[in-house]
Scaffold this active site. Structure first.
Site, PDB file in Angstrom:
ATOM      1  NE  ARG A   1     -93.544  24.490  -5.134  1.00 45.04           N
ATOM      2  CZ  ARG A   1     -92.916  25.194  -4.358  1.00 45.04           C
ATOM      3  NH1 ARG A   1     -93.268  26.338  -3.727  1.00 45.04           N
ATOM      4  NH2 ARG A   1     -91.462  24.826  -4.203  1.00 45.04           N
TER       5      ARG A   1
ATOM      6  CD  GLU B   1     -87.680  27.720  -6.797  1.00 39.31           C
ATOM      7  OE1 GLU B   1     -88.285  26.892  -6.513  1.00 39.31           O
ATOM      8  OE2 GLU B   1     -86.830  28.213  -6.208  1.00 39.31           O
TER       9      GLU B   1
ATOM     10  CD  GLU C   1     -88.329  31.718  -3.429  1.00 42.67           C
ATOM     11  OE1 GLU C   1     -88.303  30.878  -2.981  1.00 42.67           O
ATOM     12  OE2 GLU C   1     -89.504  31.641  -4.458  1.00 42.67           O
TER      13      GLU C   1
ATOM     14  CD1 TRP D   1     -87.293  23.387   0.824  1.00 44.59           C
ATOM     15  CD2 TRP D   1     -85.371  22.381   0.437  1.00 44.59           C
ATOM     16  NE1 TRP D   1     -86.402  24.262   0.559  1.00 44.59           N
ATOM     17  CE2 TRP D   1     -85.161  23.737   0.031  1.00 44.59           C
ATOM     18  CE3 TRP D   1     -84.092  21.487   0.047  1.00 44.59           C
ATOM     19  CZ2 TRP D   1     -84.036  24.455   0.092  1.00 44.59           C
ATOM     20  CZ3 TRP D   1     -83.047  22.171  -0.218  1.00 44.59           C
ATOM     21  CH2 TRP D   1     -82.752  23.683  -0.301  1.00 44.59           C
TER      22      TRP D   1
ATOM     23  CE  LYS E   1     -98.133  21.916   9.754  1.00 46.49           C
ATOM     24  NZ  LYS E   1     -98.214  21.022   8.083  1.00 46.49           N
TER      25      LYS E   1
HETATM   26  C1  GLA Z   1     -88.610  27.599  -3.582  1.00 45.74           C
HETATM   27  C2  GLA Z   1     -89.862  28.511  -4.005  1.00 45.74           C
HETATM   28  C3  GLA Z   1     -90.546  28.912  -2.632  1.00 45.74           C
HETATM   29  C4  GLA Z   1     -90.419  27.802  -1.368  1.00 45.74           C
HETATM   30  C5  GLA Z   1     -89.061  27.864  -1.400  1.00 45.74           C
HETATM   31  C6  GLA Z   1     -88.674  26.996  -0.019  1.00 45.74           C
HETATM   32  O1  GLA Z   1     -87.871  28.724  -3.724  1.00 45.74           O
HETATM   33  O2  GLA Z   1     -89.998  29.313  -4.797  1.00 45.74           O
HETATM   34  O3  GLA Z   1     -92.072  28.879  -2.919  1.00 45.74           O
HETATM   35  O4  GLA Z   1     -91.114  26.779  -1.729  1.00 45.74           O
HETATM   36  O5  GLA Z   1     -88.550  26.990  -2.407  1.00 45.74           O
HETATM   37  O6  GLA Z   1     -87.536  26.676   0.314  1.00 45.74           O
END
Ligand code: GLA
Length: 660
Positions: free
Chosen positions: A119, A158, A310, A318, A359
């Site tokens: 992405r 982001e 979020e 990650w 996932k």
């Molecule tokens: C970011 C992204 C989300 C997702 C989260 C995972 O904040 O905006 O789409 O990938 O990380 O922690």
């Protein structure tokens, strides 16, 4: 400082606290949508963010539009009383775009193309990308601008990409022409006399690609400024489209926490709502402080209530090792955000995916489903937020202490040729904020050129680069009676990253009572330097006082024996090393007391965080052991509805929200 007129977060909250998260229903068959709605309603979800990564579903081939599925979802959400934060899908272009238009793909500093398949593979400078992004944004705004379920726009996601490709090179040159006007001015600002880098044509300038040896730091600094500005241009272009259709609907784009790549002060000024994504490590003993820092910074950028766009209900996927949140921690950290000004508590994402790269990243509904602990805790939190919302939503928090931060100083300091790669701006910032947090002092953040007069204490952990305007501002602040504390490596460089004469601006040296800064003495990892009453780490400086300081603390032993480690002259303090954490906490607590700043509550145990939001007092137990906290007077605990007199006992990861 009031926010400029225009739609605001309160237009979306309407007296509530928003609760919900990213919702990616296109990953699921439609029958699951109805199950989602049932669970959302049960959990008190009142807001979902749709469409963040939906570009290939909305535009499966160039110019095509498939809105039917989104029409049904918008209606379903609205009919269920759930507001929609609608995203433009522009952070993840469909595969056809890269295939048909390779010019939309970003290029790394060493010339590698970033391909589709992940992405955020878009070039901020690509005219083709921008054209497609504008077109899909226009059509989304036209189609859904009048939908009664729409509460907010979420632009992209982001913003964080860099591009060193040919089109980015051309826009970098344009950006530089605007900044400098002439090549002579650019050569002067970049100091290109060094290493034979003089430019005789704009076309010769590159966007900080990988050279053989260390790069020109002023070029890199400008490239970082440029990157932030280009991404901001992308944001503004989409924002203006949706604004044209819906001037009454607030617009945001979610920041990453303390992210290196965006000048978030500048960005925040372009947003109606400031929102952030926040993922402290549940295993990190200082995770709560990490959260507090980002929350304080976001509140300060928002100049009022802000949106936690979020967070994770459980593990992320990650880190090297990804830990779940122990029972109660999700609620506690959510209430911490509310304490520090959030009017929205949202997650990535609603339902944990079964496919794709994330996932194993948690969702509000985990793979364990409705009976899983994660959803059950989410449900409890939803009930808590609904209960407290009428008394919390829209309230402002105030602080007497401001910590100064500036992305340009961060960028400039992070250069290849610095004296110590152990010195990381963000770590220094965290260490100083932590000391204030541990002293139970609530802090705002501010830019060094902001009006600081409302604060009794201003703390500068490190601002390697300070503009003349910023220096004037700090001097005026102290002259006006303010107390200022500056950490090492502050005021070294001007706006071009040119070292100021004497290694620290002369006006600052005079302010602190320093005649000469002879040499910087960085320390090795683990090495300490003794000072009177504490141990310094990371850095030390060979300073010669000019005899005007009111107070000094000296280095003891070693090369710097007897020289000043800390100086105070009137209300101005300079700290030339990094005191160990407890010493820094005690020093800042003492300075704060002298400046008339009191901790939120006296005698708080270490694991307790106390924050005031309006007249409400939030008390949070970050420990696993129950603790009793003295809270003089009688209060109503908004979470339990019970009255509390003089003391409150909090269990593991528990909280109280006390109204006098
Ligand atoms: C970011 C992204 C989300 C997702 C989260 C995972 O904040 O905006 O789409 O990938 O990380 O922690």
């Amino acid at each position: 400082m009031p926010k400029p007129q225009g739609p605001a977060l309160s237009d979306a909250t309407r007296g509530r606290l928003l609760f919900g998260g990213d919702y990616n229903p296109e990953q699921w068959p439609e029958e699951v949508w109805h199950e989602d709605v049932r669970l959302m309603k049960d959990a008190g979800v009142n807001s979902v963010t749709l469409g963040v990564f939906s570009w290939s579903r909305l535009e499966p081939e160039p110019g095509a539009r498939e809105f039917g599925w989104l029409d049904r979802l918008m209606d379903l959400m609205h009919d269920s009383g759930i507001g929609v934060v609608l995203a433009t899908p522009t952070s993840s272009p469909p595969p056809w775009m890269g295939r048909l238009h390779p010019d939309t793909l970003p290029v790394t500093e060493d010339g590698r193309t970033e391909w589709w398949g992940g992405r955020q593979h878009f070039s901020h400078s690509s005219a083709t990308y921008r054209r497609y992004a504008a077109a899909i944004t226009e059509d989304l705004a036209a189609r859904y601008g009048g939908h009664p379920g729409l509460t907010m726009w979420h632009i992209n996601n982001e913003y964080c990409t860099f591009d060193h490709g040919d089109e980015a090179a051309a826009s970098f040159r344009r950006w530089l022409r605007e900044r400098y006007g002439t090549l002579d001015a650019l050569n002067e600002a970049w100091g290109t006399a060094f290493w034979s880098q003089g430019y005789d044509t704009w076309d010769g300038i590159l966007p900080a690609r990988q050279p053989h040896y260390m790069r020109n730091p002023s070029q890199v600094l400008d490239f970082r400024r440029f990157t932030s500005d280009m991404l901001l241009e992308c944001f503004v272009a989409e924002r203006d489209i949706v604004r044209r259709h819906t001037p009454h609907i607030p617009v945001t784009s979610n920041f990453m926490p303390l992210w290196f790549g965006q000048d978030a002060w500048r960005w925040a000024g372009e947003e109606d709502v400031v929102s952030v994504d926040l993922y402290p490590d549940p295993r990190d003993p200082l995770g709560a402080q990490d959260g507090a820092l980002v929350q304080d910074m976001t509140r300060s950028q928002a100049r009022g209530p802000w949106m936690l766009m979020e967070q994770a209900a459980g593990p992320v996927n990650w880190r090297g090792v990804n830990h779940p949140k122990p029972r109660g921690l999700n609620r506690l950290w959510s209430l911490q955000a509310v304490a520090r000004g959030a009017d929205a508590v949202c997650y990535f994402q609603w339902r944990q995916s079964r496919q794709g790269a994330e996932k194993f990243h948690s969702g509000m509904v985990s793979h364990a489903g409705e009976q899983g602990r994660t959803y059950q805790e989410v449900k409890q939190l939803g009930a808590d937020l609904a209960r407290i919302a009428p008394e919390v939503s829209g309230r402002h928090s105030t602080a007497d202490v401001a910590v100064l931060h500036d992305w340009h100083a961060w960028w400039a300091g992070a250069q290849d040729g610095r004296l110590s790669h152990e010195v990381e701006h963000a770590d220094v910032l965290r260490t100083w904020h932590r000391a204030l947090w541990q002293a139970h002092l609530t802090t705002d953040f501010a830019h060094p050129e902001h009006d600081l007069t409302a604060y009794r204490l201003v703390v500068v952990p490190q601002l390697y680069l300070l503009t003349d305007a910023a220096i004037d501002n700090l001097l005026a602040y102290v002259r006006g009676g303010g107390t200022l504390v500056c950490g090492f490596l502050t005021g070294v460089a001007d706006q071009d990253d040119r070292v100021r004469e004497g290694g620290m601006d002369a006006r600052l040296r005079e302010l602190f009572g320093i005649r000469t800064l002879h040499e910087w003495w960085p320390l090795d990892p683990g090495e300490g330097v003794a000072c009177e009453g504490f141990r310094g780490t990371l850095w030390s400086e060979e300073l010669e006082a000019d005899g005007t300081a009111d107070e000094t603390v000296a280095y003891k032993g070693g090369e710097l024996d007897g020289l000043p480690a800390v100086l105070r002259k009137g209300g101005a303090w300079y700290v030339s090393t990094l005191p160990e954490p407890d010493a820094l906490r005690d020093l800042l607590a003492r300075i704060a007391t002298g400046a008339g700043v009191r901790p939120v509550l006296d005698g708080l145990p270490e694991q307790i965080e106390a924050v005031r939001r309006g007249e409400l007092l939030f008390v949070l137990n970050h420990g696993r052991e129950p603790v009793t906290v003295e809270v003089p007077g009688t209060h109503r605990d908004l979470l339990t509805g019970a009255d509390v007199t003089d003391r409150v006992t909090l269990g593991r990861y528990d909280a109280a929200i006390l109204r006098p």
